[in-house]
Write an enzyme that holds these catalytic residues in place. Sequence first.
Site, PDB file in Angstrom:
ATOM      1  N   SER A   1       0.861  -1.186   0.000  1.00 28.90           N
ATOM      2  CA  SER A   1       0.000   0.000   0.000  1.00 28.90           C
ATOM      3  C   SER A   1       0.889   1.225   0.000  1.00 28.90           C
ATOM      4  O   SER A   1       1.807   1.338   0.823  1.00 28.90           O
ATOM      5  CB  SER A   1      -0.899   0.016   1.245  1.00 28.90           C
ATOM      6  OG  SER A   1      -1.408   1.313   1.480  1.00 28.90           O
TER       7      SER A   1
ATOM      8  N   GLY B   1      -2.005   5.251  -2.858  1.00 27.82           N
ATOM      9  CA  GLY B   1      -0.846   5.055  -3.721  1.00 27.82           C
ATOM     10  C   GLY B   1      -1.088   3.990  -4.770  1.00 27.82           C
ATOM     11  O   GLY B   1      -0.749   4.166  -5.949  1.00 27.82           O
ATOM     12  N   THR B   2      -1.712   2.868  -4.360  1.00 31.44           N
ATOM     13  CA  THR B   2      -1.946   1.798  -5.332  1.00 31.44           C
ATOM     14  C   THR B   2      -2.998   2.202  -6.351  1.00 31.44           C
ATOM     15  O   THR B   2      -2.938   1.798  -7.520  1.00 31.44           O
ATOM     16  CB  THR B   2      -2.356   0.496  -4.618  1.00 31.44           C
ATOM     17  OG1 THR B   2      -3.382   0.785  -3.655  1.00 31.44           O
ATOM     18  CG2 THR B   2      -1.174  -0.147  -3.931  1.00 31.44           C
TER      19      THR B   2
END
Length: 347
Positions: free
Chosen positions: A91, A259-260
């Site tokens: 993550s 972020g992902t």
Amino acid sequence: MKPELTIQLMDTHAGGDVSRIVTGGITALPGDTVRAQMEYLRDDADGLRRLLLEEPYGIPEMSVDLLVPATDPEAAAGYIIMEVMGYPIYSGSNTICTATAVLEAGIVRKQEGKQHFKLESPAGLVSIEATIHDGVVEAITCEGLPSYIHTHNASISVPGIGKVNYSVAYSGGFYALVDAKSLGFDLTLDEERRLAETAHAIVEAIQAERGFSHYTLGDVGPLPFLHFMGPVEQVAEGYYRSRSATYVHPGVICRSTTGTGTSARLALMNLEGRIKPGDKLETISLRETGFIGQFTAVEQAGEYQVVENNITGKAYVIARSDIVVNCDDPMVKCNGLTHILKSERGA
């Protein structure tokens, strides 16, 4: 007297997503890698995740990151990520928060300017660049996982919604990517509940119809994420911006763009020829916070174009605390927990 069971926490947030960093109170976990320790926690000690994400200690919108000793000598520390959906192997927002906590806790000594170190996630080593100014962690840039588009421009009939077009990316977990405008959304804060309800219906429909397999990892479980994509605008040469919202099944709209989720967007923009190596995409959340994803390289892996990328954001420390775990409290579920807690004798 009964031993007092406590867990030491440093609460942080990046883009509004709270990550509870567990800094103490947990015994050493079995496993010769952080991935193996994560699997032990998942299979034999899931009580820690449930304790810190459920009443009375937490809420499902939080994440938890357990600091563990690194098993790779290159890493300064290891960390295991826990969310409402389970145990993602990576993550971006949790990595940004964990890297900040490692610096604030003195596990890695702060150095003015740019400094580099590595953390060990369940997905493997992660390179970190921290920007320090006057002792303050101003930014963290971390590697995103290699990301690719598994399915491009598919469609599904969703009860109560109708036909929905979507693509599926892998960027640390499988993501359904959907166009927000086509579903009537402007991605503003007042739409949050409706976004969650819509995403829940879409994810349930996709899960019921099909599964997804990573080209090297194989089966990584049912699709857990959906990312709403706003229009992309170019604000400078090689710099793009888009409103975004990430959903985690079941029921959670993340405070940040994640972020992902940002990495998944980069993979889609690459496949569609809308971005080139070196370009950046800033994703903006419902709460006007943002992460910056940079597309650094692409390589072909069988039928897939795999995008290398990094994510930049800032985390803030919001609390340091000791959680007192009282198993006599009817609100507290200690199943799958007490065997990994350290105990201290009360006075």
